[in-house]
Design a protein around this motif. Structure first.
Motif, PDB file in Angstrom:
ATOM      1  N   GLN A   1       0.714  -1.363   0.093  1.00 16.72           N
ATOM      2  CA  GLN A   1       0.038  -0.066  -0.067  1.00 16.72           C
ATOM      3  C   GLN A   1       0.848   1.285  -0.025  1.00 16.72           C
ATOM      4  OE1 GLN A   1      -3.341  -2.192   2.821  1.00 16.72           O
ATOM      5  NE2 GLN A   1      -3.196  -0.047   2.781  1.00 16.72           N
ATOM      6  N   GLU A   2       2.075   1.141  -0.122  1.00 14.64           N
ATOM      7  CA  GLU A   2       3.087   2.368  -0.197  1.00 14.64           C
ATOM      8  C   GLU A   2       2.813   3.545  -0.951  1.00 14.64           C
ATOM      9  OE1 GLU A   2       5.241  -1.650   0.353  1.00 14.64           O
ATOM     10  OE2 GLU A   2       4.138  -0.790  -0.904  1.00 14.64           O
ATOM     11  N   ALA A   3       2.151   3.294  -2.110  1.00 18.09           N
ATOM     12  CA  ALA A   3       1.761   4.301  -3.152  1.00 18.09           C
ATOM     13  C   ALA A   3       0.774   5.255  -2.555  1.00 18.09           C
ATOM     14  CB  ALA A   3       1.387   3.783  -4.410  1.00 18.09           C
ATOM     15  N   VAL A   4      -0.122   4.715  -1.832  1.00 19.44           N
ATOM     16  CA  VAL A   4      -1.102   5.651  -0.931  1.00 19.44           C
ATOM     17  C   VAL A   4      -0.207   6.831  -0.184  1.00 19.44           C
ATOM     18  CG1 VAL A   4      -3.011   5.774   0.733  1.00 19.44           C
ATOM     19  CG2 VAL A   4      -2.910   4.020  -1.089  1.00 19.44           C
ATOM     20  N   CYS A   5       0.612   6.421   0.686  1.00 15.80           N
ATOM     21  CA  CYS A   5       1.110   7.089   1.654  1.00 15.80           C
ATOM     22  C   CYS A   5       2.230   8.375   0.792  1.00 15.80           C
ATOM     23  CB  CYS A   5       2.240   6.281   2.635  1.00 15.80           C
ATOM     24  SG  CYS A   5       2.965   7.436   3.876  1.00 15.80           S
ATOM     25  N   VAL A   6       2.817   7.594  -0.093  1.00 13.68           N
ATOM     26  CA  VAL A   6       3.750   8.613  -0.647  1.00 13.68           C
ATOM     27  C   VAL A   6       3.262   9.447  -1.685  1.00 13.68           C
ATOM     28  CG1 VAL A   6       5.835   7.006  -0.522  1.00 13.68           C
ATOM     29  CG2 VAL A   6       4.611   7.077  -2.475  1.00 13.68           C
ATOM     30  N   GLY A   7       2.379   9.053  -2.460  1.00 12.44           N
ATOM     31  CA  GLY A   7       1.631  10.062  -3.162  1.00 12.44           C
ATOM     32  C   GLY A   7       0.695  10.946  -2.550  1.00 12.44           C
TER      33      GLY A   7
ATOM     34  N   THR B   1       1.510  19.489   2.694  1.00 13.40           N
ATOM     35  CA  THR B   1       2.419  20.003   3.450  1.00 13.40           C
ATOM     36  C   THR B   1       2.251  19.503   4.816  1.00 13.40           C
ATOM     37  OG1 THR B   1       1.233  21.942   4.203  1.00 13.40           O
ATOM     38  CG2 THR B   1       2.382  22.114   2.061  1.00 13.40           C
ATOM     39  N   LYS B   2       3.280  20.007   5.829  1.00 13.46           N
ATOM     40  CA  LYS B   2       3.060  19.425   7.123  1.00 13.46           C
ATOM     41  C   LYS B   2       2.048  20.193   7.949  1.00 13.46           C
ATOM     42  CE  LYS B   2       5.951  16.113   6.941  1.00 13.46           C
ATOM     43  NZ  LYS B   2       6.238  16.080   5.582  1.00 13.46           N
ATOM     44  N   THR B   3       1.378  21.364   7.330  1.00  8.77           N
ATOM     45  CA  THR B   3       0.520  22.016   7.979  1.00  8.77           C
ATOM     46  C   THR B   3      -0.929  21.040   7.824  1.00  8.77           C
ATOM     47  OG1 THR B   3       1.313  24.095   7.234  1.00  8.77           O
ATOM     48  CG2 THR B   3      -0.852  24.128   7.942  1.00  8.77           C
ATOM     49  N   ASP B   4      -1.074  20.215   6.981  1.00  9.92           N
ATOM     50  CA  ASP B   4      -2.026  19.611   6.812  1.00  9.92           C
ATOM     51  C   ASP B   4      -2.085  18.250   7.771  1.00  9.92           C
ATOM     52  OD1 ASP B   4      -3.169  20.505   4.408  1.00  9.92           O
ATOM     53  OD2 ASP B   4      -1.510  19.759   3.244  1.00  9.92           O
ATOM     54  N   CYS B   5      -3.076  17.747   8.334  1.00 11.42           N
ATOM     55  CA  CYS B   5      -3.145  16.970   9.077  1.00 11.42           C
ATOM     56  C   CYS B   5      -3.536  15.696   8.774  1.00 11.42           C
ATOM     57  CB  CYS B   5      -4.366  17.289  10.667  1.00 11.42           C
ATOM     58  SG  CYS B   5      -3.907  18.839  11.309  1.00 11.42           S
TER      59      CYS B   5
ATOM     60  N   HIS C   1       3.769   7.349   9.614  1.00 14.40           N
ATOM     61  CA  HIS C   1       4.507   7.858  10.448  1.00 14.40           C
ATOM     62  C   HIS C   1       5.957   8.325   9.652  1.00 14.40           C
ATOM     63  CE1 HIS C   1       6.275   8.940  14.247  1.00 14.40           C
ATOM     64  NE2 HIS C   1       7.390   8.572  13.795  1.00 14.40           N
ATOM     65  N   LEU C   2       6.457   7.387   9.093  1.00 17.56           N
ATOM     66  CA  LEU C   2       7.787   7.549   8.243  1.00 17.56           C
ATOM     67  C   LEU C   2       7.379   8.477   7.187  1.00 17.56           C
ATOM     68  CD1 LEU C   2      10.537   6.298   7.947  1.00 17.56           C
ATOM     69  CD2 LEU C   2       9.897   5.027   6.097  1.00 17.56           C
ATOM     70  N   GLY C   3       6.443   8.535   6.584  1.00 18.96           N
ATOM     71  CA  GLY C   3       5.897   9.604   5.421  1.00 18.96           C
ATOM     72  C   GLY C   3       5.811  11.105   6.226  1.00 18.96           C
ATOM     73  N   ARG C   4       5.391  11.144   7.375  1.00 24.99           N
ATOM     74  CA  ARG C   4       5.139  12.269   8.065  1.00 24.99           C
ATOM     75  C   ARG C   4       6.662  12.946   8.779  1.00 24.99           C
ATOM     76  NH1 ARG C   4       1.037  16.110   8.080  1.00 24.99           N
ATOM     77  NH2 ARG C   4       1.582  15.807   5.907  1.00 24.99           N
TER      78      ARG C   4
ATOM     79  N   HIS D   1       0.222   2.700  17.972  1.00 22.66           N
ATOM     80  CA  HIS D   1      -0.156   4.028  18.595  1.00 22.66           C
ATOM     81  C   HIS D   1       1.195   4.953  18.049  1.00 22.66           C
ATOM     82  CE1 HIS D   1      -4.067   3.003  20.216  1.00 22.66           C
ATOM     83  NE2 HIS D   1      -3.173   1.771  20.591  1.00 22.66           N
ATOM     84  N   MET D   2       1.139   5.362  16.946  1.00 23.21           N
ATOM     85  CA  MET D   2       2.373   6.113  16.551  1.00 23.21           C
ATOM     86  C   MET D   2       1.929   7.533  16.252  1.00 23.21           C
ATOM     87  SD  MET D   2       4.756   3.510  14.355  1.00 23.21           S
ATOM     88  CE  MET D   2       5.485   1.824  14.891  1.00 23.21           C
ATOM     89  N   TYR D   3       2.724   8.483  16.903  1.00 25.45           N
ATOM     90  CA  TYR D   3       2.414  10.056  16.665  1.00 25.45           C
ATOM     91  C   TYR D   3       3.470  10.698  16.271  1.00 25.45           C
ATOM     92  CZ  TYR D   3      -1.662   8.384  19.100  1.00 25.45           C
ATOM     93  OH  TYR D   3      -2.697   7.453  19.588  1.00 25.45           O
ATOM     94  N   LYS D   4       3.102  11.708  15.470  1.00 28.32           N
ATOM     95  CA  LYS D   4       4.454  12.890  15.187  1.00 28.32           C
ATOM     96  C   LYS D   4       3.420  14.094  15.325  1.00 28.32           C
ATOM     97  CE  LYS D   4       8.860  13.645  13.027  1.00 28.32           C
ATOM     98  NZ  LYS D   4       9.410  12.991  14.328  1.00 28.32           N
TER      99      LYS D   4
END
Length: 404
Positions: free
Chosen positions: A110-116, A122-126, A137-140, A167-170
């Motif tokens: 499912q990696e394409a969903v995350c990277v696309g 931007t990191k302003t988006d949640c 989490h890695l993508g963020r 339960h991973m957060y950033k």
């Protein structure tokens, strides 16, 4: 220059002229390839790529099938997706070796969903998602070490070793988890979007859920209030077609999840194509910022079972899984595109793969050395300190306490 240096070296170590010439010619293509890869990794000249699978639209016009990208972005797509894949394969091995305990839901396929998705944000988006959250989490902006440490319950984990796989957060990059209750992240996503609108933040919230959660009432309640108040939220259904292990056609009367918002517009997207995902998320973000809620259905596929306790082959055939790997794999798509456009060489790709494997191996080794949290940490991060909140036992007459 290379041949001059080699001739000088040949005199010093008594190498024959012919051997020196052969060595120089063998090194020249390597040097040229390195320069070529370095330039490709920095090349921001636009490239137009036609998206292979058309979008399906509900109550909106579909975006263009011509996606704009750059050599730099395509190289980064490959690097990131391959790193994600290696990380999840390592997590599989660590779980089987009992370094990881409890629940563990892997994302490979499912990696394409995350990277696309990240390419359009931007990191302003949640972002708020369910329990299949390692790669999100890695993508963020997270690290492999943070993720591996958290999976093993170690102090250097992104949740200090107290959250585990689900339960991973950033928070500093607006990633709000990693939520273990199926579907509960969708009303949280609507709440985050309400906060953005209330605070006049120019950003959107992506509330991600799977086809298994798509029939829950709380999702429709969240969609209703989001549409009513024009909240900047994008509901992203990662449809990997089997929920926990039940085919979508057995669990949903209408598995067209992009249409399930009814009054909320939606798109069905090839979730195995990073560029198609990027184009769709960019389109949805522009819509959500001005008009409110939007639904995206990502047609994707997980290679592992639902969790590590699920072999993943009792409700689907191994031929089906291998068929998707051969025909739709998101990493292979980008690999073929990079080679077809002559952006990199096969050797360049192998070097990137080696670097990713080393990064994962190093992160695993470091995570294993990380200490476990102190037992006293069991009672931290539960309540905000200094509020003087009272807590009671089952009978207030028997037990009353004020939290520090």
């Amino acid at each position: 220059m290379a041949s001059q240096l080699l001739r000088r070296a040949g005199k010093l170590i008594n190498v024959s002229a012919s051997a020196t010439k052969n060595l120089a010619s063998s090194l020249a293509p390597i040097s040229q390839a390195n320069r070529s890869f370095a330039s490709a990794a920095e090349d921001t000249n636009p490239i137009t790529i036609e998206i292979a699978v058309p979008y399906k639209a509900h109550k909106c016009e579909p975006p263009s099938l011509l996606a704009t990208t750059t050599p730099q972005e395509l190289v980064q797509f490959f690097k990131t997706m391959f790193l994600m894949r290696r990380m999840e394969i390592a997590a599989d091995s660590l779980y089987k070796s009992k370094f990881i305990r409890g629940f563990c839901h892997l994302y490979d396929g499912q990696e394409a969903v995350c990277v696309g998705m990240e390419a359009a944000l931007t990191k302003t988006d949640c972002i708020v998602t369910a329990y299949r959250d390692h790669c999100i989490h890695l993508g963020r902006g997270g690290t492999v070490k943070e993720i591996m440490s958290e999976l093993m319950g170690r102090k250097d984990g992104c949740s200090l070793g107290k959250g585990g796989s689900m339960h991973m957060y950033k928070k500093e990059n607006n990633f709000y988890g990693g939520n273990g209750i199926v579907g509960a992240q969708t009303p949280l996503g609507a709440g985050l979007a309400f906060a953005q609108k209330y605070s006049k933040v120019e950003g959107v919230t992506l509330a991600m859920y799977g086809d298994g959660a798509a029939n829950q009432g709380q999702l429709f309640e969240a969609m209703n209030i989001a549409a009513l108040w024009d909240l900047p939220v994008i509901f992203v259904c990662e449809n990997n077609h089997y929920g926990m292990g039940t085919a979508e056609w057995r669990s949903a009367k209408s598995p067209e999840y992009y249409r399930r918002g009814d009054y909320v517009p939606g798109l069905k997207v090839d979730g195995m194509d990073a560029l198609a995902v990027k184009q769709a998320v960019k389109y949805a973000k522009e819509y959500a910022l001005t008009k409110g809620a939007f639904v995206l259905e990502m047609d994707t596929y997980r290679y592992h079972g639902h969790s590590m306790s699920d072999p993943g082959s009792t409700y689907r055939t191994r031929d089906e899984i291998s068929g998707v790997r051969q025909e739709r794999d998101p990493i292979e798509r980008i690999r073929k595109l990079l080679l077809a456009k002559e952006i990199v060489t096969v050797a360049d790709l192998k070097n990137m793969e080696k670097e990713a494997k080393k990064e994962v191996d190093d992160a695993v080794a470091q995570a294993k050395e990380s200490p476990q949290p102190d037992p006293s940490e069991l009672l931290s991060h539960i309540y905000v300190k200094g509020l003087g909140t009272e807590v009671f036992g089952p009978d207030r007459k028997e037990f009353t306490a004020v939290l520090p």
